[in-house]
Design a protein around this motif. Structure first.
Motif, PDB file in Angstrom:
ATOM      1  N   GLU A 110      30.403  36.690   1.055  1.00 36.99           N
ATOM      2  CA  GLU A 110      29.410  35.652   0.750  1.00 36.99           C
ATOM      3  C   GLU A 110      28.438  36.093  -0.346  1.00 36.99           C
ATOM      4  O   GLU A 110      27.232  35.890  -0.261  1.00 36.99           O
ATOM      5  N   ARG A 111      29.017  36.627  -1.407  1.00 39.46           N
ATOM      6  CA  ARG A 111      28.206  37.172  -2.498  1.00 39.46           C
ATOM      7  C   ARG A 111      28.112  36.238  -3.695  1.00 39.46           C
ATOM      8  O   ARG A 111      27.182  36.344  -4.503  1.00 39.46           O
ATOM      9  N   PHE A 112      29.023  35.269  -3.818  1.00 42.50           N
ATOM     10  CA  PHE A 112      29.163  34.550  -5.079  1.00 42.50           C
ATOM     11  C   PHE A 112      28.955  33.043  -4.924  1.00 42.50           C
ATOM     12  O   PHE A 112      29.315  32.443  -3.923  1.00 42.50           O
ATOM     13  N   ASP A 113      28.391  32.457  -6.000  1.00 39.20           N
ATOM     14  CA  ASP A 113      28.265  31.003  -6.104  1.00 39.20           C
ATOM     15  C   ASP A 113      29.530  30.373  -6.671  1.00 39.20           C
ATOM     16  O   ASP A 113      29.783  29.183  -6.464  1.00 39.20           O
ATOM     17  N   LEU A 114      30.294  31.164  -7.432  1.00 37.83           N
ATOM     18  CA  LEU A 114      31.476  30.650  -8.123  1.00 37.83           C
ATOM     19  C   LEU A 114      32.599  31.669  -8.042  1.00 37.83           C
ATOM     20  O   LEU A 114      32.409  32.839  -8.391  1.00 37.83           O
ATOM     21  N   VAL A 115      33.754  31.233  -7.572  1.00 34.46           N
ATOM     22  CA  VAL A 115      34.987  32.006  -7.688  1.00 34.46           C
ATOM     23  C   VAL A 115      35.868  31.286  -8.689  1.00 34.46           C
ATOM     24  O   VAL A 115      36.218  30.112  -8.498  1.00 34.46           O
ATOM     25  N   PHE A 116      36.220  31.994  -9.770  1.00 40.93           N
ATOM     26  CA  PHE A 116      37.040  31.421 -10.836  1.00 40.93           C
ATOM     27  C   PHE A 116      38.389  32.125 -10.853  1.00 40.93           C
ATOM     28  O   PHE A 116      38.463  33.355 -10.823  1.00 40.93           O
ATOM     29  N   THR A 117      39.442  31.342 -10.888  1.00 45.69           N
ATOM     30  CA  THR A 117      40.789  31.878 -11.054  1.00 45.69           C
ATOM     31  C   THR A 117      41.466  31.102 -12.165  1.00 45.69           C
ATOM     32  O   THR A 117      41.450  29.874 -12.156  1.00 45.69           O
ATOM     33  N   GLY A 118      42.053  31.818 -13.117  1.00 36.76           N
ATOM     34  CA  GLY A 118      42.612  31.174 -14.295  1.00 36.76           C
ATOM     35  C   GLY A 118      44.124  31.053 -14.258  1.00 36.76           C
ATOM     36  O   GLY A 118      44.791  31.310 -13.255  1.00 36.76           O
ATOM     37  N   ILE A 119      44.659  30.683 -15.393  1.00 35.27           N
ATOM     38  CA  ILE A 119      46.086  30.392 -15.549  1.00 35.27           C
ATOM     39  C   ILE A 119      46.940  31.631 -15.280  1.00 35.27           C
ATOM     40  O   ILE A 119      46.626  32.736 -15.705  1.00 35.27           O
ATOM     41  N   GLY A 120      48.048  31.422 -14.570  1.00 35.60           N
ATOM     42  CA  GLY A 120      49.027  32.485 -14.377  1.00 35.60           C
ATOM     43  C   GLY A 120      48.610  33.540 -13.382  1.00 35.60           C
ATOM     44  O   GLY A 120      48.900  34.720 -13.575  1.00 35.60           O
ATOM     45  N   ALA A 121      47.943  33.146 -12.316  1.00 36.58           N
ATOM     46  CA  ALA A 121      47.431  34.110 -11.336  1.00 36.58           C
ATOM     47  C   ALA A 121      48.143  34.026  -9.990  1.00 36.58           C
ATOM     48  O   ALA A 121      48.578  35.038  -9.443  1.00 36.58           O
ATOM     49  N   LEU A 122      48.264  32.836  -9.440  1.00 35.63           N
ATOM     50  CA  LEU A 122      48.768  32.704  -8.073  1.00 35.63           C
ATOM     51  C   LEU A 122      50.224  33.126  -7.933  1.00 35.63           C
ATOM     52  O   LEU A 122      50.657  33.528  -6.844  1.00 35.63           O
ATOM     53  N   CYS A 123      50.996  33.055  -9.013  1.00 36.53           N
ATOM     54  CA  CYS A 123      52.418  33.400  -8.915  1.00 36.53           C
ATOM     55  C   CYS A 123      52.643  34.882  -8.613  1.00 36.53           C
ATOM     56  O   CYS A 123      53.748  35.274  -8.217  1.00 36.53           O
ATOM     57  N   TRP A 124      51.611  35.699  -8.756  1.00 30.34           N
ATOM     58  CA  TRP A 124      51.737  37.130  -8.475  1.00 30.34           C
ATOM     59  C   TRP A 124      51.370  37.475  -7.034  1.00 30.34           C
ATOM     60  O   TRP A 124      51.421  38.647  -6.650  1.00 30.34           O
TER      61      TRP A 124
END
Length: 279
Positions: A124-138
Motif C-alpha cells: 500500500e505504498r503507491f497511488d499509481l501502478v503502471f504497466t506498459g506494452i509487452g509485460a504480461l506475456c512474461w
C-alpha cells in the motif's frame, strides 16, 4: 522437473534474454535515448499515446512494473510522478540508471521479479501502478500479478495498463497472407517456448540468449483477475494499433509511432488500455 525448478528455469531464460536485449535497445533509434538526453520535455511514444487516458498525474507516488531500460519510467517522471522502476534484468536497470543520471531524473530503480514487488517495495505504498506494452506475456499467472498490483496500491490508488491484445498474441506472425491463429489465447499451465535471434527493434547484432518462455492471458482472464484482486474496473478500451511492428509485412507505421494493419484494421484488436482503482 519439480514446479520450483520450472519457475527457476523460465526466470533464468527470460532474464538472460532481456539482459541480452538491453544494450541493443538502448542503442536503437526506436527507444530514442539520445532524444531523452537532449530534450528534457521529450516523452516516449508509448506515454504520448497514453496521455489522454492518464490525465493529470502530477504529485502521485507511482511504480512502473517491468520498466526495462526506463524510457517510459522517465516519461512518467517528466509528467510529475514520483516514480519507482522495477525490473528483473540487471542489464536493463544499468541502462535505465544511466539514462536517469544523464537526464537528471531522480528515479529509484529496483531489481526484482514482479511477484516479489510487495516484499521489496512495501505494501500500500503507491497511488499509481503502471504497466506498459509487452509485460504480461512474461508472467505465468495473471491472477498473481493482479494480486500483487492490488497489494502495492494504497486505498484509492489506480492501476493503468496498456498492453498487447491477447488476440494479437495468438496470431501466427509468420503468415503474411492471412490472419491465422497460431498460439494459445487462454493462459496455459505450460509456457510457449520460442527461440529467436532478433529483437523487436532494429539492432546491429543478433541475440545470443535466444530462448524465452511466454504465456498469453485472455482478456476475460485479465479482467477477472483484476476484479478478483478486489479492484474496481474503471476503464477498458481496445485499440487498432500497437507501438511495434508486430506482424511484419502486414503493418504500416503512423506519424504517432503506432503500427496498424495496412488493410482491414477492423478485423483485429492490437492493444488495449485497462484502468482500475482500489476501493
Amino acid at each position: 522437473m519439480a514446479q520450483s525448478d520450472n519457475v527457476s528455469e523460465y526466470r533464468r531464460l527470460n532474464q538472460a534474454n532481456w539482459d541480452d536485449r538491453a544494450p541493443l535497445h538502448a542503442a536503437s533509434p526506436e527507444y530514442a535515448v539520445d532524444r531523452f538526453r537532449t530534450d528534457r520535455s521529450f516523452l516516449s511514444d508509448v506515454i504520448r499515446f497514453d496521455l489522454p487516458r492518464l490525465g493529470d498525474i502530477r504529485g502521485l507516488d507511482g511504480v512502473h512494473l517491468q520498466c526495462h531500460i526506463g524510457t517510459d519510467t522517465i516519461s512518467l517522471a517528466r509528467l510529475g510522478v514520483t516514480i519507482t522502476g522495477l525490473d528483473f534484468s540487471p542489464a536493463s536497470l544499468k541502462q535505465a540508471r544511466a539514462l536517469a543520471e544523464r537526464t537528471g531524473t531522480a528515479i529509484e530503480f529496483v531489481q526484482s521479479e514482479v511477484y516479489d514487488a510487495v516484499k521489496v517495495l512495501g505494501a500500500e505504498r503507491f497511488d499509481l501502478v503502471f504497466t506498459g506494452i509487452g509485460a504480461l506475456c512474461w508472467l505465468p499467472d495473471v491472477q498473481r500479478w493482479a494480486d500483487t498490483v492490488a497489494a502495492l496500491l494504497r486505498p484509492g490508488g489506480r492501476l493503468f495498463i496498456r498492453e498487447g491484445h491477447p488476440m494479437l498474441w495468438s496470431i501466427d506472425e509468420t503468415r503474411t497472407d492471412r490472419l491465422t491463429i497460431g498460439y494459445a489465447y487462454f493462459e496455459t499451465p505450460e509456457p510457449m517456448v520460442f527461440a529467436e535471434e532478433t529483437t523487436y527493434v532494429a539492432a546491429d547484432h543478433t541475440l545470443t540468449e535466444t530462448t524465452t518462455h511466454q504465456w498469453n492471458h485472455g482478456l476475460g482472464e485479465i479482467v477477472g483477475a483484476v476484479l478478483g484482486a478486489g479492484l474496481t474496473l474503471t476503464g477498458l478500451e481496445e485499440h487498432d494499433s500497437v507501438p511495434w511492428d508486430a506482424l511484419p509485412g502486414r503493418m504500416i507505421r503512423g506519424n504517432d509511432g503506432e503500427y496498424r494493419l495496412e488493410t482491414h484494421r477492423e478485423q483485429l484488436p492490437l492493444s488495449y488500455t485497462l484502468q482500475a482503482r482500489k476501493p
